[in-house]
Design an enzyme around this catalytic site. Structure first.
Site, PDB file in Angstrom:
ATOM      1  N   TYR A 195       0.848  -1.207   0.000  1.00  0.00           N
ATOM      2  CA  TYR A 195       0.000   0.000   0.000  1.00  0.00           C
ATOM      3  C   TYR A 195       0.880   1.253   0.000  1.00  0.00           C
ATOM      4  CZ  TYR A 195      -4.312   2.628   0.573  1.00  0.00           C
ATOM      5  OH  TYR A 195      -5.366   3.474   0.375  1.00  0.00           O
ATOM      6  N   LYS A 254      -3.499   8.539   3.140  1.00  0.00           N
ATOM      7  CA  LYS A 254      -4.825   8.278   3.738  1.00  0.00           C
ATOM      8  C   LYS A 254      -4.853   8.703   5.210  1.00  0.00           C
ATOM      9  CE  LYS A 254      -7.160   6.332   0.289  1.00  0.00           C
ATOM     10  NZ  LYS A 254      -8.175   7.120  -0.443  1.00  0.00           N
TER      11      LYS A 254
HETATM   12  P1  NAD Z   1     -11.749   3.757  -9.130  1.00  0.00           P
HETATM   13  O1  NAD Z   1     -10.580   3.632 -10.046  1.00  0.00           O
HETATM   14  O2  NAD Z   1     -13.023   3.183  -9.589  1.00  0.00           O
HETATM   15  O3  NAD Z   1     -11.981   5.276  -8.716  1.00  0.00           O
HETATM   16  C1  NAD Z   1     -10.906   6.171  -8.526  1.00  0.00           C
HETATM   17  C2  NAD Z   1     -11.375   7.506  -9.057  1.00  0.00           C
HETATM   18  O4  NAD Z   1     -10.376   8.506  -8.842  1.00  0.00           O
HETATM   19  C3  NAD Z   1     -11.644   7.465 -10.578  1.00  0.00           C
HETATM   20  O5  NAD Z   1     -12.963   7.874 -10.845  1.00  0.00           O
HETATM   21  C4  NAD Z   1     -10.659   8.479 -11.123  1.00  0.00           C
HETATM   22  O6  NAD Z   1     -11.150   9.186 -12.243  1.00  0.00           O
HETATM   23  C5  NAD Z   1     -10.504   9.401  -9.925  1.00  0.00           C
HETATM   24  N1  NAD Z   1      -9.352  10.281 -10.062  1.00  0.00           N
HETATM   25  C6  NAD Z   1      -8.033   9.949 -10.126  1.00  0.00           C
HETATM   26  N2  NAD Z   1      -7.309  11.060 -10.354  1.00  0.00           N
HETATM   27  C7  NAD Z   1      -8.184  12.103 -10.413  1.00  0.00           C
HETATM   28  C8  NAD Z   1      -8.047  13.500 -10.645  1.00  0.00           C
HETATM   29  N3  NAD Z   1      -6.855  14.065 -10.875  1.00  0.00           N
HETATM   30  N4  NAD Z   1      -9.153  14.271 -10.638  1.00  0.00           N
HETATM   31  C9  NAD Z   1     -10.382  13.729 -10.421  1.00  0.00           C
HETATM   32  N5  NAD Z   1     -10.571  12.410 -10.222  1.00  0.00           N
HETATM   33  C10 NAD Z   1      -9.482  11.617 -10.220  1.00  0.00           C
HETATM   34  O7  NAD Z   1     -11.267   3.078  -7.744  1.00  0.00           O
HETATM   35  P2  NAD Z   1     -11.978   2.987  -6.300  1.00  0.00           P
HETATM   36  O8  NAD Z   1     -11.346   1.825  -5.651  1.00  0.00           O
HETATM   37  O9  NAD Z   1     -13.452   3.057  -6.451  1.00  0.00           O
HETATM   38  O10 NAD Z   1     -11.417   4.285  -5.570  1.00  0.00           O
HETATM   39  C11 NAD Z   1     -12.260   5.218  -4.922  1.00  0.00           C
HETATM   40  C12 NAD Z   1     -11.677   5.575  -3.557  1.00  0.00           C
HETATM   41  O11 NAD Z   1     -11.780   4.442  -2.703  1.00  0.00           O
HETATM   42  C13 NAD Z   1     -10.202   5.982  -3.559  1.00  0.00           C
HETATM   43  O12 NAD Z   1     -10.024   7.047  -2.652  1.00  0.00           O
HETATM   44  C14 NAD Z   1      -9.522   4.735  -3.033  1.00  0.00           C
HETATM   45  O13 NAD Z   1      -8.275   5.022  -2.401  1.00  0.00           O
HETATM   46  C15 NAD Z   1     -10.554   4.291  -2.018  1.00  0.00           C
HETATM   47  N6  NAD Z   1     -10.449   2.909  -1.536  1.00  0.00           N
HETATM   48  C16 NAD Z   1     -10.418   1.872  -2.401  1.00  0.00           C
HETATM   49  C17 NAD Z   1     -10.337   0.578  -1.904  1.00  0.00           C
HETATM   50  C18 NAD Z   1     -10.270  -0.603  -2.868  1.00  0.00           C
HETATM   51  O14 NAD Z   1      -9.840  -1.686  -2.434  1.00  0.00           O
HETATM   52  N7  NAD Z   1     -10.706  -0.475  -4.106  1.00  0.00           N
HETATM   53  C19 NAD Z   1     -10.295   0.331  -0.528  1.00  0.00           C
HETATM   54  C20 NAD Z   1     -10.342   1.416   0.339  1.00  0.00           C
HETATM   55  C21 NAD Z   1     -10.412   2.704  -0.178  1.00  0.00           C
END
Ligand code: NAD
Length: 259
Positions: free
Chosen positions: A160, A167
């Site tokens: 990570y 985070k």
């Molecule tokens: P995802 O790829 O579906 O979504 C990530 C989003 O970030 C995308 O829509 C992308 O366009 C956007 N993004 C990236 N750079 C950007 C920018 N410069 N301007 C505007 N938007 C931007 O992935 P996800 O897993 O749904 O991620 C969403 C959130 O959840 C993130 O903060 C991620 O860290 C968090 N998260 C994910 C997980 C997991 O296991 N998938 C677990 C815990 C937290």
């Protein structure tokens, strides 16, 4: 005041930032907001992303779909200006975006570059504060601000890496936001899901091993999906959660409870 037994977002207006495609955590949340009766606005990163975002937002009756790359000066301001002219008010906001340059993300934290660290912080953490700043004047009747974090902020999770400190800063930003905007009836919380296979997650090295470890650790041995996250998100932006603020809430199948 009697609270509704089931989550209702009837009459509420929310902005969803972070839908990349139907598998995004933001898409699961948007589906839950819509099912609970909310009116939604959403953003897409750029023209390349639009064909994957539009089918999701069209299916949710979302009439405001606006471009937003938080690195491009003015785009975020334009989103909130459009919401001000169309709606005049905002009830909730979901920030579900993150980014770190691959070279910095895949190396040791102690080796990350200043530029990579700054970019990851800007897109994944400071963008939340910028959104809060722009949402505040629109939340005239109070509001609810949500972001999405991961337990790699508190404990070292293999691979990570750089996103751990980022985070941790995001979670702290949530607590300060809650304290500063609480007097205006504006709440701020973070959801901390277990690992979910999304596009962003594919940037984490050996993500399959993380999924396997989480399923093994969780009491019911079940992985979390985006609809599980959506169910909590819908509750947190509802009036039923009106005394919940400044909190980081896990949706991880209970694995945070296991040593
Ligand atoms: P995802 O790829 O579906 O979504 C990530 C989003 O970030 C995308 O829509 C992308 O366009 C956007 N993004 C990236 N750079 C950007 C920018 N410069 N301007 C505007 N938007 C931007 O992935 P996800 O897993 O749904 O991620 C969403 C959130 O959840 C993130 O903060 C991620 O860290 C968090 N998260 C994910 C997980 C997991 O296991 N998938 C677990 C815990 C937290």
């Amino acid at each position: 005041m009697h609270l509704p037994l089931a989550t209702s977002l009837a009459g509420k207006r929310g902005l969803v930032v972070g839908i990349a495609n139907e598998a995004s955590i933001a898409a699961g949340c948007a589906r839950a907001f819509f099912a609970a009766g909310a009116n939604l606005a959403a953003t897409y990163l750029n023209d390349k992303a639009l064909p994957y975002v539009r089918p999701v937002t069209d299916s949710l009756g979302c009439k405001l779909l606006l471009p937003c790359d938080v690195r491009i000066p003015g785009q975020l301001d334009a989103v909130f200006e459009r919401i001000r002219t169309e709606w005049g008010q905002l009830d909730f906001l979901l920030h579900a975006i993150a980014f770190a340059p691959a070279d910095d993300l895949h190396g040791r934290v102690v080796d990350c570059t200043a530029a990579g660290f700054a970019l990851a912080m800007d897109v994944s953490c400071h963008s939340f504060l910028r959104m809060v700043h722009l949402a505040e004047p629109l939340m005239t009747a109070g509001g609810s601000l949500l972001t999405v974090t991961f337990y790699g902020s508190e404990r070292v999770v293999a691979h990570y890496n750089l996103m751990g400190p980022v985070k941790a800063a995001l979670e702290s930003a949530v607590r300060y936001t809650a304290a500063e905007l609480g007097p205006k009836g504006i709440r701020a919380n973070a959801i901390s899901p277990g690992a979910i296979r999304t596009r962003a997650a594919s940037g984490i090295d050996r993500f399959d091993e993380l999924l396997a470890a989480e399923a093994a650790a969780a009491p019911e041995h079940q992985l979390v999906d985006v609809d599980d996250v959506g169910a909590l998100a819908a509750f947190l932006v509802s009036d039923g959660a009106r005394r919940i603020t400044g909190t980081i809430i896990p949706v991880d199948g209970g694995q945070h409870a296991i040593a």
